[in-house]
Design an enzyme around this catalytic site. Structure first.
Site, PDB file in Angstrom:
ATOM      1  N   THR A  61      -6.651   3.670   8.125  1.00  0.00           N
ATOM      2  CA  THR A  61      -6.804   3.459   6.663  1.00  0.00           C
ATOM      3  C   THR A  61      -6.460   2.021   6.266  1.00  0.00           C
ATOM      4  OG1 THR A  61      -4.572   4.355   6.393  1.00  0.00           O
ATOM      5  CG2 THR A  61      -6.408   5.818   5.848  1.00  0.00           C
ATOM      6  N   GLY A  62      -5.376   1.496   6.853  1.00  0.00           N
ATOM      7  CA  GLY A  62      -4.931   0.147   6.471  1.00  0.00           C
ATOM      8  C   GLY A  62      -5.930  -0.921   6.888  1.00  0.00           C
ATOM      9  N   LYS A  84       0.839  -1.196   0.000  1.00  0.00           N
ATOM     10  CA  LYS A  84       0.000   0.000   0.000  1.00  0.00           C
ATOM     11  C   LYS A  84       0.877   1.251   0.000  1.00  0.00           C
ATOM     12  CE  LYS A  84      -1.497  -1.448   3.832  1.00  0.00           C
ATOM     13  NZ  LYS A  84      -2.141  -1.621   5.159  1.00  0.00           N
TER      14      LYS A  84
HETATM   15  N1  LIG Z   1      -3.817  10.365   1.517  1.00  0.00           N
HETATM   16  C1  LIG Z   1      -4.325   9.315   0.859  1.00  0.00           C
HETATM   17  N2  LIG Z   1      -5.054   9.504  -0.272  1.00  0.00           N
HETATM   18  C2  LIG Z   1      -5.572   8.449  -0.936  1.00  0.00           C
HETATM   19  N3  LIG Z   1      -5.413   7.177  -0.551  1.00  0.00           N
HETATM   20  C3  LIG Z   1      -4.696   6.925   0.569  1.00  0.00           C
HETATM   21  C4  LIG Z   1      -4.118   7.974   1.338  1.00  0.00           C
HETATM   22  N4  LIG Z   1      -3.485   7.430   2.402  1.00  0.00           N
HETATM   23  C5  LIG Z   1      -3.649   6.110   2.313  1.00  0.00           C
HETATM   24  N5  LIG Z   1      -4.373   5.785   1.197  1.00  0.00           N
HETATM   25  C6  LIG Z   1      -4.763   4.455   0.774  1.00  0.00           C
HETATM   26  O1  LIG Z   1      -5.299   3.784   1.916  1.00  0.00           O
HETATM   27  C7  LIG Z   1      -4.947   2.412   1.888  1.00  0.00           C
HETATM   28  C8  LIG Z   1      -4.188   2.088   3.164  1.00  0.00           C
HETATM   29  O2  LIG Z   1      -2.829   2.448   2.981  1.00  0.00           O
HETATM   30  P1  LIG Z   1      -1.805   2.899   4.090  1.00  0.00           P
HETATM   31  O3  LIG Z   1      -0.466   2.817   3.463  1.00  0.00           O
HETATM   32  O4  LIG Z   1      -2.248   4.213   4.654  1.00  0.00           O
HETATM   33  O5  LIG Z   1      -2.027   1.803   5.181  1.00  0.00           O
HETATM   34  P2  LIG Z   1      -1.485   1.735   6.668  1.00  0.00           P
HETATM   35  O6  LIG Z   1      -0.250   2.550   6.786  1.00  0.00           O
HETATM   36  O7  LIG Z   1      -1.420   0.289   7.000  1.00  0.00           O
HETATM   37  O8  LIG Z   1      -2.646   2.437   7.512  1.00  0.00           O
HETATM   38  P3  LIG Z   1      -2.849   2.471   9.137  1.00  0.00           P
HETATM   39  O9  LIG Z   1      -1.564   2.059   9.769  1.00  0.00           O
HETATM   40  O10 LIG Z   1      -3.275   3.884   9.425  1.00  0.00           O
HETATM   41  O11 LIG Z   1      -3.978   1.536   9.410  1.00  0.00           O
HETATM   42  C9  LIG Z   1      -4.147   2.206   0.599  1.00  0.00           C
HETATM   43  O12 LIG Z   1      -5.013   1.811  -0.437  1.00  0.00           O
HETATM   44  C10 LIG Z   1      -3.579   3.598   0.349  1.00  0.00           C
HETATM   45  O13 LIG Z   1      -3.236   3.805  -0.999  1.00  0.00           O
END
Ligand SMILES: Nc1ncnc2c1ncn2[C@@H]1O[C@H](COP(=O)(O)OP(=O)(O)OP(=O)(O)O)[C@@H](O)[C@H]1O
Ligand SMILES: Cc1ncc(CO)c(N)n1
Length: 277
Positions: free
Chosen positions: A213-214, A176
């Site tokens: 988000t993740g 991601k």
């Molecule tokens: N600012 C953003 N705009 C659009 N999409 C985003 C954004 N931030 C994250 N995403 C999307 O959200 C999803 C989760 O990705 P991310 O890399 O943030 O996960 P994460 O770091 O494991 O999240 P968390 O640790 O907060 O749960 C992916 O599909 C990523 O592309």
């Protein structure tokens, strides 16, 4: 009437409601699947950070898995915060015992505020016991680097990292791009054991309302796989879901606010995601 698809999340509780088990259940509900849960740890957490962690005893995790396995037909499951090696082992044993398919492993390691949600010595247990059972692993960029022992600088090194993760026995990986550096786009990178790859792209939203988000993305992916969707379609919907959740923030709490899990169904969601093969 056809029975509702049943899914399972094996993860930690976020008292702040934006990530972990709470994000998973909200997402499952929005996408029309029945949610069960196995709690691995309780976190004292809000939008500002994690103040404490109370892991469950291994036995408590095993009993919850048995309660699910002896009564429900689990069409897909996801794992989130597992925290320690014995919980990872119990989780892997449960998945094998009940022959659960469509296993989404979100290798949660660090919360947004920097708190560790996976002990350092548990990383090798994750690689050894859980990744070989994964239909898909969903690391963010730092997690993918830890799992592979390599750094991501560009699309070539990202491919190498994905290949290393596939070599652990996982059938597929999606790296991601929330932590990526392109100001305009996020490009999540997918690779599977057959060598098929794709990019799932959306505009990057400028926001600090990114708590969970993740979790939300991997929960949406799990729900779609439970419904029998093909991987490409499931990734597409998961990306649309998280895009809508980020594009319509709730502004709750004073730190990294939660995403809006209801936005995908409620708001007029533009078709913003592109799948690039
Ligand atoms: N600012 C953003 N705009 C659009 N999409 C985003 C954004 N931030 C994250 N995403 C999307 O959200 C999803 C989760 O990705 P991310 O890399 O943030 O996960 P994460 O770091 O494991 O999240 P968390 O640790 O907060 O749960 C992916 O599909 C990523 O592309
Ligand atoms: C319980 C829990 N799981 C996962 C994350 C990662 O967002 C978090 N912050 N809290």
């Amino acid at each position: 009437m056809e029975m509702m698809k049943q899914v399972l999340t094996i993860a930690g509780s976020d008292s702040g409601g934006g990530a972990g088990i709470q994000a998973d259940i909200k997402t499952f509900q929005e996408l029309g699947v029945y949610s069960t849960s196995v709690i691995t740890a309780v976190t004292a957490q809000n939008t500002q950070g994690v103040t404490d962690i109370y892991p469950m005893a291994r036995n408590a995790v095993e009993k919850q898995l048995d309660a699910i396995g002896t009564d429900f037909q689990i069409a897909a499951l996801k794992t989130g915060m597992l925290f320690q090696a014995d919980i990872i082992e119990a989780t892997a044993q449960g998945i094998k015992k009940y022959d659960w398919q469509n296993v989404v492993v979100d290798p949660v390691m660090i919360a947004k505020g920097g708190a560790s949600l996976l002990q350092k010595e548990a990383v090798s247990a994750l690689i050894k016991h859980l990744l070989p059972l994964a239909t898909i692993v969903t690391p963010n960029i730092p997690e993918a680097e830890v799992l592979s022992g390599l750094e991501i600088h560009d699309s070539i090194s990202r491919l190498r990292v994905a290949e290393r993760i596939i070599a652990t026995g996982a059938k597929a990986v999606v790296i991601k791009d929330g932590h990526g550096t392109n100001r305009f786009f996020t490009e999540d990178f997918y690779l599977d054991y057959l060598g098929d790859s794709m990019i799932i792209r959306s505009p990057r939203i400028v926001t600090n309302q990114t708590h969970g988000t993740g979790c939300t993305f991997s929960a949406a992916l799990t729900a779609e796989l439970a419904k029998g969707k093909k991987m490409g379609e499931a990734l597409y919907t998961a990306k649309q879901f998280i895009y809508a959740a980020l594009a319509h923030p709730l502004h709750i709490g004073s730190g990294h606010g939660p995403t809006n899990h209801a936005a995908y169904n409620k708001a007029a969601v533009k078709e913003v995601v592109q799948l690039v093969k």
